[in-house]
Structure formats: C-alpha cells, structure tokens
Design a protein around this motif. Structure first.
Motif, PDB file in Angstrom:
ATOM      1  N   PRO A 180       0.840  -1.206   0.000  1.00  0.00           N
ATOM      2  CA  PRO A 180       0.000   0.000   0.000  1.00  0.00           C
ATOM      3  C   PRO A 180       0.871   1.252   0.000  1.00  0.00           C
ATOM      4  CG  PRO A 180      -0.724  -1.549   1.703  1.00  0.00           C
ATOM      5  CD  PRO A 180       0.596  -2.042   1.196  1.00  0.00           C
ATOM      6  N   PRO A 181       0.733   2.126  -0.986  1.00  0.00           N
ATOM      7  CA  PRO A 181       1.597   3.313  -1.079  1.00  0.00           C
ATOM      8  C   PRO A 181       1.023   4.501  -0.321  1.00  0.00           C
ATOM      9  CG  PRO A 181       0.290   3.127  -3.069  1.00  0.00           C
ATOM     10  CD  PRO A 181      -0.124   1.969  -2.187  1.00  0.00           C
ATOM     11  N   SER A 182       0.836   4.332   0.985  1.00  0.00           N
ATOM     12  CA  SER A 182       0.103   5.326   1.779  1.00  0.00           C
ATOM     13  C   SER A 182       0.708   6.720   1.679  1.00  0.00           C
ATOM     14  CB  SER A 182       0.062   4.891   3.246  1.00  0.00           C
ATOM     15  OG  SER A 182      -0.475   3.598   3.381  1.00  0.00           O
ATOM     16  N   MET A 183       2.027   6.817   1.838  1.00  0.00           N
ATOM     17  CA  MET A 183       2.662   8.136   1.872  1.00  0.00           C
ATOM     18  C   MET A 183       2.612   8.798   0.498  1.00  0.00           C
ATOM     19  SD  MET A 183       3.739   6.020   4.353  1.00  0.00           S
ATOM     20  CE  MET A 183       5.183   5.098   3.827  1.00  0.00           C
ATOM     21  N   ALA A 184       2.791   7.993  -0.566  1.00  0.00           N
ATOM     22  CA  ALA A 184       2.704   8.552  -1.917  1.00  0.00           C
ATOM     23  C   ALA A 184       1.292   9.064  -2.198  1.00  0.00           C
ATOM     24  CB  ALA A 184       3.104   7.503  -2.949  1.00  0.00           C
ATOM     25  N   ILE A 185       0.270   8.355  -1.704  1.00  0.00           N
ATOM     26  CA  ILE A 185      -1.111   8.799  -1.925  1.00  0.00           C
ATOM     27  C   ILE A 185      -1.362  10.112  -1.195  1.00  0.00           C
ATOM     28  CG2 ILE A 185      -3.541   8.256  -1.532  1.00  0.00           C
ATOM     29  CD1 ILE A 185      -2.860   5.330  -2.027  1.00  0.00           C
ATOM     30  N   GLU A 186      -0.836  10.261   0.014  1.00  0.00           N
ATOM     31  CA  GLU A 186      -0.990  11.537   0.717  1.00  0.00           C
ATOM     32  C   GLU A 186      -0.381  12.671  -0.111  1.00  0.00           C
ATOM     33  OE1 GLU A 186      -2.770  12.286   3.166  1.00  0.00           O
ATOM     34  OE2 GLU A 186      -2.930  10.623   4.587  1.00  0.00           O
ATOM     35  N   PHE A 187       0.779  12.421  -0.708  1.00  0.00           N
ATOM     36  CA  PHE A 187       1.370  13.440  -1.578  1.00  0.00           C
ATOM     37  C   PHE A 187       0.452  13.745  -2.756  1.00  0.00           C
ATOM     38  CE2 PHE A 187       3.802  13.673  -5.664  1.00  0.00           C
ATOM     39  CZ  PHE A 187       4.012  15.043  -5.652  1.00  0.00           C
ATOM     40  N   LEU A 188      -0.069  12.702  -3.408  1.00  0.00           N
ATOM     41  CA  LEU A 188      -0.929  12.918  -4.569  1.00  0.00           C
ATOM     42  C   LEU A 188      -2.163  13.740  -4.205  1.00  0.00           C
ATOM     43  CD1 LEU A 188      -0.733   9.351  -6.171  1.00  0.00           C
ATOM     44  CD2 LEU A 188       0.341  11.444  -7.045  1.00  0.00           C
ATOM     45  N   LEU A 189      -2.767  13.455  -3.060  1.00  0.00           N
ATOM     46  CA  LEU A 189      -3.952  14.208  -2.641  1.00  0.00           C
ATOM     47  C   LEU A 189      -3.600  15.667  -2.344  1.00  0.00           C
ATOM     48  CD1 LEU A 189      -5.657  11.548  -0.322  1.00  0.00           C
ATOM     49  CD2 LEU A 189      -6.425  12.280  -2.587  1.00  0.00           C
ATOM     50  N   ARG A 190      -2.485  15.890  -1.689  1.00  0.00           N
ATOM     51  CA  ARG A 190      -2.086  17.269  -1.393  1.00  0.00           C
ATOM     52  C   ARG A 190      -1.678  18.013  -2.666  1.00  0.00           C
ATOM     53  NH1 ARG A 190       1.335  17.603   4.296  1.00  0.00           N
ATOM     54  NH2 ARG A 190      -0.312  16.818   5.684  1.00  0.00           N
ATOM     55  N   HIS A 191      -1.007  17.309  -3.579  1.00  0.00           N
ATOM     56  CA  HIS A 191      -0.607  17.956  -4.826  1.00  0.00           C
ATOM     57  C   HIS A 191      -1.847  18.380  -5.624  1.00  0.00           C
ATOM     58  CE1 HIS A 191       2.236  18.928  -8.037  1.00  0.00           C
ATOM     59  NE2 HIS A 191       1.385  18.387  -8.886  1.00  0.00           N
ATOM     60  N   HIS A 192      -2.839  17.503  -5.675  1.00  0.00           N
ATOM     61  CA  HIS A 192      -4.084  17.855  -6.360  1.00  0.00           C
ATOM     62  C   HIS A 192      -4.753  19.050  -5.684  1.00  0.00           C
ATOM     63  CE1 HIS A 192      -8.547  17.567  -6.623  1.00  0.00           C
ATOM     64  NE2 HIS A 192      -8.261  17.596  -7.900  1.00  0.00           N
ATOM     65  N   ALA A 193      -4.758  19.052  -4.352  1.00  0.00           N
ATOM     66  CA  ALA A 193      -5.402  20.162  -3.638  1.00  0.00           C
ATOM     67  C   ALA A 193      -4.723  21.488  -3.948  1.00  0.00           C
ATOM     68  CB  ALA A 193      -5.379  19.891  -2.134  1.00  0.00           C
ATOM     69  N   ARG A 194      -3.406  21.465  -4.089  1.00  0.00           N
ATOM     70  CA  ARG A 194      -2.684  22.718  -4.327  1.00  0.00           C
ATOM     71  C   ARG A 194      -2.721  23.140  -5.792  1.00  0.00           C
ATOM     72  NH1 ARG A 194       2.274  24.275  -5.960  1.00  0.00           N
ATOM     73  NH2 ARG A 194       2.999  22.123  -6.117  1.00  0.00           N
ATOM     74  N   THR A 195      -2.643  22.173  -6.708  1.00  0.00           N
ATOM     75  CA  THR A 195      -2.472  22.514  -8.125  1.00  0.00           C
ATOM     76  C   THR A 195      -3.683  22.227  -8.990  1.00  0.00           C
ATOM     77  OG1 THR A 195      -1.625  20.327  -8.770  1.00  0.00           O
ATOM     78  CG2 THR A 195      -0.033  21.921  -7.885  1.00  0.00           C
ATOM     79  N   GLY A 196      -4.604  21.372  -8.493  1.00  0.00           N
ATOM     80  CA  GLY A 196      -5.731  20.952  -9.329  1.00  0.00           C
ATOM     81  C   GLY A 196      -5.378  19.875 -10.326  1.00  0.00           C
ATOM     82  N   ALA A 197      -4.204  19.251 -10.208  1.00  0.00           N
ATOM     83  CA  ALA A 197      -3.773  18.215 -11.158  1.00  0.00           C
ATOM     84  C   ALA A 197      -4.671  16.989 -11.041  1.00  0.00           C
ATOM     85  CB  ALA A 197      -2.317  17.829 -10.896  1.00  0.00           C
ATOM     86  N   GLU A 198      -5.533  16.777 -12.047  1.00  0.00           N
ATOM     87  CA  GLU A 198      -6.501  15.682 -11.990  1.00  0.00           C
ATOM     88  C   GLU A 198      -5.823  14.318 -12.040  1.00  0.00           C
ATOM     89  OE1 GLU A 198      -9.677  15.622 -11.311  1.00  0.00           O
ATOM     90  OE2 GLU A 198      -9.639  17.795 -11.012  1.00  0.00           O
ATOM     91  N   GLY A 199      -4.686  14.229 -12.743  1.00  0.00           N
ATOM     92  CA  GLY A 199      -3.986  12.947 -12.815  1.00  0.00           C
ATOM     93  C   GLY A 199      -3.539  12.458 -11.458  1.00  0.00           C
ATOM     94  N   ALA A 200      -3.126  13.375 -10.590  1.00  0.00           N
ATOM     95  CA  ALA A 200      -2.711  12.997  -9.242  1.00  0.00           C
ATOM     96  C   ALA A 200      -3.886  12.421  -8.458  1.00  0.00           C
ATOM     97  CB  ALA A 200      -2.132  14.212  -8.517  1.00  0.00           C
ATOM     98  N   LEU A 201      -5.028  13.095  -8.530  1.00  0.00           N
ATOM     99  CA  LEU A 201      -6.210  12.605  -7.823  1.00  0.00           C
ATOM    100  C   LEU A 201      -6.664  11.263  -8.379  1.00  0.00           C
ATOM    101  CD1 LEU A 201      -8.425  13.058  -5.731  1.00  0.00           C
ATOM    102  CD2 LEU A 201      -9.715  14.309  -7.470  1.00  0.00           C
ATOM    103  N   GLN A 202      -6.601  11.097  -9.697  1.00  0.00           N
ATOM    104  CA  GLN A 202      -7.055   9.848 -10.308  1.00  0.00           C
ATOM    105  C   GLN A 202      -6.193   8.672  -9.864  1.00  0.00           C
ATOM    106  OE1 GLN A 202      -9.892  10.200 -12.377  1.00  0.00           O
ATOM    107  NE2 GLN A 202     -10.028   8.043 -11.816  1.00  0.00           N
ATOM    108  N   MET A 203      -4.870   8.864  -9.823  1.00  0.00           N
ATOM    109  CA  MET A 203      -3.998   7.777  -9.354  1.00  0.00           C
ATOM    110  C   MET A 203      -4.316   7.408  -7.908  1.00  0.00           C
ATOM    111  SD  MET A 203      -0.171   8.262 -10.980  1.00  0.00           S
ATOM    112  CE  MET A 203       0.042  10.014 -10.664  1.00  0.00           C
ATOM    113  N   ALA A 204      -4.540   8.417  -7.072  1.00  0.00           N
ATOM    114  CA  ALA A 204      -4.858   8.155  -5.669  1.00  0.00           C
ATOM    115  C   ALA A 204      -6.186   7.418  -5.543  1.00  0.00           C
ATOM    116  CB  ALA A 204      -4.902   9.469  -4.893  1.00  0.00           C
ATOM    117  N   ALA A 205      -7.208   7.907  -6.229  1.00  0.00           N
ATOM    118  CA  ALA A 205      -8.546   7.312  -6.107  1.00  0.00           C
ATOM    119  C   ALA A 205      -8.585   5.906  -6.667  1.00  0.00           C
ATOM    120  CB  ALA A 205      -9.566   8.202  -6.818  1.00  0.00           C
ATOM    121  N   ASP A 206      -7.969   5.688  -7.829  1.00  0.00           N
ATOM    122  CA  ASP A 206      -8.010   4.361  -8.442  1.00  0.00           C
ATOM    123  C   ASP A 206      -7.224   3.347  -7.623  1.00  0.00           C
ATOM    124  OD1 ASP A 206      -9.550   5.453 -10.415  1.00  0.00           O
ATOM    125  OD2 ASP A 206      -8.004   5.417 -11.974  1.00  0.00           O
ATOM    126  N   THR A 207      -6.089   3.762  -7.060  1.00  0.00           N
ATOM    127  CA  THR A 207      -5.316   2.854  -6.213  1.00  0.00           C
ATOM    128  C   THR A 207      -6.104   2.487  -4.966  1.00  0.00           C
ATOM    129  OG1 THR A 207      -3.202   3.705  -7.011  1.00  0.00           O
ATOM    130  CG2 THR A 207      -3.188   2.603  -4.875  1.00  0.00           C
TER     131      THR A 207
END
Length: 672
Positions: free
Chosen positions: A205-232
């Motif tokens: 489980p890539p817990s720490m990487a997912i936290e980064f992806l969620l925060r990156h999406h929150a700051r930048t709006g990058a949909e790809g980051a959110l999609q990787m987090a949600a799909d994983t």
C-alpha cells in the motif's frame, strides 16, 4: 527458560522456551562472546513475521541445532520493532552484501558487533541452492577458528563501507513547485494503470505517496494525481488485501492485482490507510472511501486496542485451520463448501459471486481470499450486509491469529492522528475519545517521569528501549492532529516538548536528522534514513511536525529546522519519488504555506468542522472561544467573534484574509 523470559517483547517471549540459549541485545552478550572467544549470532525478526515462525520451528526449537549453536556462538535475539536502530544498521549491511534483505535477518558478528557474514531465512536442509542452517553454522564456526584474520578483515571493511555511506543532507534548499511536479511525473511512470499502485509484485500500500498525490491535487488541481490516488484506493479496497468481512488491511499483496495478501495486519498500515481514505473522502466525497475509513478505524479499535487504551502492534498471519495445522491465512480464507455450510446453497452461490470465491480457489488448497471483484454489480445492499454478518459470525468461531500486544510509540502516534481526524470528519466522537486515550497513554507511560519517549510498552509497563526519531515525529503528528480536533492546547504543548528534543538530540549539521539521539547507544554506524519504508521516514515525519508546530506558534526555529530537513526531499524527489512520499506531502504543505486557521467559536461547531475538512495541504486549525482561548492557542489571540457569530481567520505567509462567519466562504478559502 533462557534469558528472554524477563523481557516485554512478545517476539522475544516467543523464543523464551527455545533450547537455544538466547541473550537479549546488550553489552553483556558481547562481553560473553569476548570471554569465550566465539562469534555472535544475531537473529532479528518480529512477532507477526511468518518466516520468522517457520525458522524458529525448524531450527531454533531443534535440540541438535540448538546444542551446536550454544557451544560455538553467543546467540542474540532482537525484536526489530523494539530496536529499529539495530535492525536498520545490520539490514543495511545485509542489503549491501547480498543485494536483498528481509526477516528473519541472520547476521554473524565479532565481539565488537562488527558483521562478517549475512543471510535471512536458512532452511533446515539444503534447498534451492541455499545451504542448511546447520551448514551455515558449521561454515562460520570453521572460518572463525581457522581463518580469523580473514574474518577480521571482512568485518573491518564492512564497517568502513557503512561509515562511508553517511548522508550529506540535500544541501540544495527547500523543494519548490518544479520538484513536486517532477516527482509527480516520476510516479506517473511507475503507476500501474490497470491495477492501481506502483511497481510489480509484491505490491505494498503506497500510503505516503497517496498523501502526496492528494495534497498535490489540492494545491495545483492536477486531476492525474487525484485519479492515481482514487483508483489505487479503490483497487486496494476491492482486493484481498482488504478484509472484506472484518475490515482492516493486510501488510501487502503477493501479486500485482491485490488478490492474495500476506495476511499479517499491522497497526501502522491500518492507521496510515485509515487516514488516507478519510482524506480521499474529504477530496472526493466517495462513499467507498468513507466506508473503508470507518471500517478500518473500527477494526483498529475492536481488534488492536489494549486494556490500557493504546494499540497493539499486529495480528499474526498464521493461525490454526480446522485440522489443527498452523498455516498462513487460515482465519480469513473460504472454500465454496465452507460458504455452503454457513449460508446454504442459494446465499452461498450469491456470496461466491459477490466475493470472488471460486472452485479452483485464489489462494491455496482450493480456498479463496474474499474480494469485491465486480464494481457496481447491482447486488442488494441488504442481502450483502446480511450475508457478510453471517460469515463474520461464523469466522469468529475459528481460531484467531495471535496478537503482538506491545504498544509502539510511533505507530500509536499514527493511530491517534487517524482516529482523531476520522472521528471529526464523520461525526464519531467515540473515535476521538479512543484517540485521546491512546495519546494519554503515550504521555503517562511512554513519557512518564523521564521526559524522553520510550519506544514501547506492554501491559502498561514501559519498555527499556529509547524512542527513535520516528517515535518523536509520529507522536508529535498525532498530538497536533488531536489538538486541531479537540481544541485542547495541552496537546500542542506536548508536541512542542517532543519537537524541542528533536532539535536538541536528533539534528546534525546543515539540517540533516539522525534516527537515534546524540546520547543513544553507539552502534557501528549511526542510523540515518530519509526514505519511507512501511511508515513515514522519521526524518520527514519530524519535518512535517516541525512545520505544523511552527504554523501554530510562529516559532522561527521550528520552521527553519523543517526547511533544513526538507533539503533531502529536493535531492531525492526527482530520483525516487515512491520512497520519499511523506517528504513530498510535507513539501506540498510548505509550498501552500501552510495555512493557519483560527476559529473563534465552539469546538465541534459547523465552522470548526468546515476548517478541519479544508483540503489546503497541511493547514493547521485552532478552535475555541472565551477569555482563555488565547492561552490554549496563540492563533486565537485577538481573534474575536464578528457580530457575535463564530468567526474564522485564515492566514498564510504573514498575510491574513478578511475574517468570515460564512461556512461556504471558509470552505472556498481552504479549497473545500
């Protein structure tokens, strides 16, 4: 009973009745090796480790092997969860020498604790090109007797090589937006688009990487980051790595599809993933994320909570099956026939289709690990709930896996943060109470009168091992989360006390951090690792807590220390983003401010909850009202209500927005 009988570690106690004359780690064991002029056998494992149990049964319970071992070596047992510093130093040597590592770890040492021969699991007879454990013992003993100078040269070279690995810190300043964007690109390259997660089997489980992806999406709006987090997260929640009946996650999946887990359940995984799914729900409103966050929280409380209010370390992978054999996964897997015995023909067929139970089986001997393989299969929720309840009740009649009851400070800090936030998000005050009780145990037992963290406790009895950097970082993180949720400034004070020790005892030149304190036991190398393993690196956990504390208090010293520690993230993020995930998450908070939110109003009120649900990376929240509110949190000083209504103040980078009494406006300010 050998010398392990008086220890508190469940893992060491499992070996107390071995015919092997085990010593715990300590100077006495090495003095004995020097007196007898024999090498030390260092065996490192942990209580829920499957292959540790296998090697114990095959070799350490064998009278012949034990007699040879006792005659020619001083055998030393270490619980890696109690002594992560010892584990880290010698695992680094094992990996450098063999290219791989794992547990049980088997290392042969001189009386000066210098390693000269390495391995992990050794079988009782030669197998697949690996010598038997007896052959290894005989070979090492012969080398010690006949080729002592060669052994000494090897040991000295290994120690020199390890000393040369000392990290310089990143030295390139704090990570900027281009660094986190480059890290996102690196994660995208490693992402498994078909199955979620990163890399191949085994898949963790890539817990720490997912936290980064969620925060990156929150700051930048990058949909790809959110999609990787949600799909994983969806892939894991539907896979066999998640317990579809009782909730909670296993350690990892042996395959790329998340189907067959390694069945041990660790507190740290479940604490991290509970928080991940709660944060995913905060970002998306996903019903699945909400369900998994709450079920995982309930699993921790029902299965891992101790009588003293803390949380036990793990549940074993193994337990007895119906025939009395001690096998991996016996508590969790099902055959079609077992479904029929519990449910009858019709419901068994329904359950088999819903949970992916096949005649061939997805595990061993025709058994299957329960999954949810078909998204949106249209199954009647009431029928699913009824079938699930009946299967869970039947499973309760099985022999339960053993539990490692020791309380590890760092992992309990992670649990405190997860339960406090999950309770606040979903209106579950009971979870906040459980978080508070665990935090209270950490203060009473792990801090106690010595004013330094102890790594472990068991049955309310403090262990003898000193806390390491991850204990200070993760416990401070838990206390800060609890302060935000409860409005009790005492938890902020406790966090500050711990972080002052980090500044005094764990900080080196140029912002680098060490895993052990300046005054800790000196090993052959001072461990120092900024990369995540199964948990956030102590280095970046401390950096995150330092940053949050500085936002609460305005402390320039803590902010400077956080920024200095994050230099290593700038250095590693482009090359190894999967292994610096928590550091990247902290970097996102730094890039966003972090924002400081002061709520002059009731704790638990609508404005306070809105602040907690804000998605701004790493935002800190202080809530309270009345004349004493400012004494709890300095953020609340001179922050009155406006027009008599609860009022929120949002600041960052020394600039504050106009105060607001409007919930929707506050949500907008915080990315909600």
């Amino acid at each position: 009973m050998n010398r392990l009988g008086g220890t508190t570690s469940p893992y060491l106690l499992q070996h107390a009745e071995n015919p092997v004359d085990w010593w715990p780690w300590g100077p006495e064991a090495f003095e004995e090796a020097r007196r007898r002029d024999v090498p030390v056998l260092l065996s490192v494992g942990y209580a829920s480790c499957h292959w540790c149990h296998v090697m114990a049964h095959e070799s350490f319970e064998d009278e012949t092997v034990a007699a040879y071992l006792n005659e020619h070596f001083v055998p030393v047992k270490v619980d890696r969860e109690e002594r992560p510093d010892v584990d880290a130093v010698y695992m680094e040597a094992v990996q450098a020498a063999t290219g791989q590592g794992g547990w049980p770890m088997t290392v042969f040492l001189t009386a000066d604790a210098e390693p000269f021969y390495f391995g992990t699991y050794f079988p009782p007879e030669p197998r697949h090109g690996s010598p038997s454990f007896q052959q290894v013992l005989e070979g090492v003993s012969a080398a010690w007797t006949d080729r002592r100078e060669e052994v000494a040269e090897v040991a000295a070279r290994i120690v020199r090589d390890l000393a040369g690995r000392s990290l310089a810190h990143g030295g390139e300043g704090v990570p900027d937006a281009s660094d986190t964007a480059q890290a996102l690109l690196g994660l995208t390259r490693e992402y498994d688009e078909k199955r979620g997660g990163f890399g191949g089997a085994p898949k963790f489980p890539p817990s720490m990487a997912i936290e980064f992806l969620l925060r990156h999406h929150a700051r930048t709006g990058a949909e790809g980051a959110l999609q990787m987090a949600a799909d994983t997260c969806e892939a894991m929640a539907r896979g066999g790595i998640y317990d579809q009946l009782g909730g909670g996650f296993s350690r990892y999946s042996v395959d790329r599809e998340w189907v067959v887990p390694h069945f041990e359940k660790m507190l740290y995984d479940n604490a991290l993933l509970c928080r991940v799914y709660a944060h995913l729900w905060r970002a998306t409103g996903s019903d699945l994320a909400r369900r998994i966050a709450l079920e995982t929280a309930d699993f921790m409380v029902s299965e891992l909570r101790t009588a003293e209010g803390g949380f036990a370390s793990a549940l074993d992978a193994d337990s007895e099956d119906a025939s009395g054999r001690h096998v991996e996964g016996a508590f969790y897997v099902w055959t079609p026939e077992q479904l029929r015995e519990v449910l009858g023909e019709s419901d068994a067929a329904f359950a088999a289709a819903h949970f992916g139970v096949t005649d061939e089986g997805t595990f061993e001997e025709g058994a299957s690990v329960l999954q949810l393989p078909r998204a949106g299969d249209g199954a009647d929720p009431a029928r699913v709930a009824e079938v699930r309840a009946r299967l869970l009740a039947a499973r309760e009649e099985r022999v339960r896996p053993g539990r490692d009851d020791k309380v590890v400070a760092a992992w309990n800090g992670l649990a405190v943060a997860a339960l406090a936030e999950t309770g606040a998000y979903f209106g579950r005050p009971d979870l906040i109470e459980r978080a508070t009780e665990a935090a209270d145990l950490l203060v009473r037992v792990h801090l106690g009168e010595v004013a330094r963290l102890s790594r472990t406790s068991k049955d309310g009895r403090t262990g003898t091992n000193a806390g390491v950097l991850e204990d200070y970082g993760d416990v401070a993180e838990g206390f800060l989360a609890l302060a935000a949720v409860t409005g009790e400034g005492a938890w902020l004070e406790f966090a500050g006390f711990l972080l002052d020790i980090v500044l005094e005892q764990f900080t080196g030149e140029g912002g680098q951090l060490y895993d052990t304190a300046h005054d800790a036991e000196q090993l052959i190398r001072r461990p120092q690792d900024p990369t995540d393993s199964a948990t956030p690196a102590g280095w970046t956990a401390a950096a995150g807590a330092l940053l949050s504390y500085s936002a609460y208090t305005g402390s320039e010293a803590h902010r400077t220390a956080a920024e200095g520690a994050l230099g290593v993230v700038k250095a590693l993020a482009p090359r190894a983003p999967r292994f610096i995930g928590w550091g990247l998450a902290v970097a996102e908070a730094l890039l966003d401010g972090p924002r400081e939110v002061a709520v002059a109003g009731p704790v638990g009120g609508e404005l306070h909850r809105t602040a907690l649900l804000g998605r701004a990376p790493g935002a800190v929240v202080a809530a309270g009202e009345g004349p004493d509110a400012g004494s709890e949190f300095s953020l609340l000083v001179d922050r009155p209500r406006v027009g008599g209504a609860p009022t929120a103040y949002v600041c960052r980078h020394f600039v504050c927005d106009a105060p607001t009494t409007d919930v929707a406006e506050l949500a907008r300010k915080l990315g909600g």
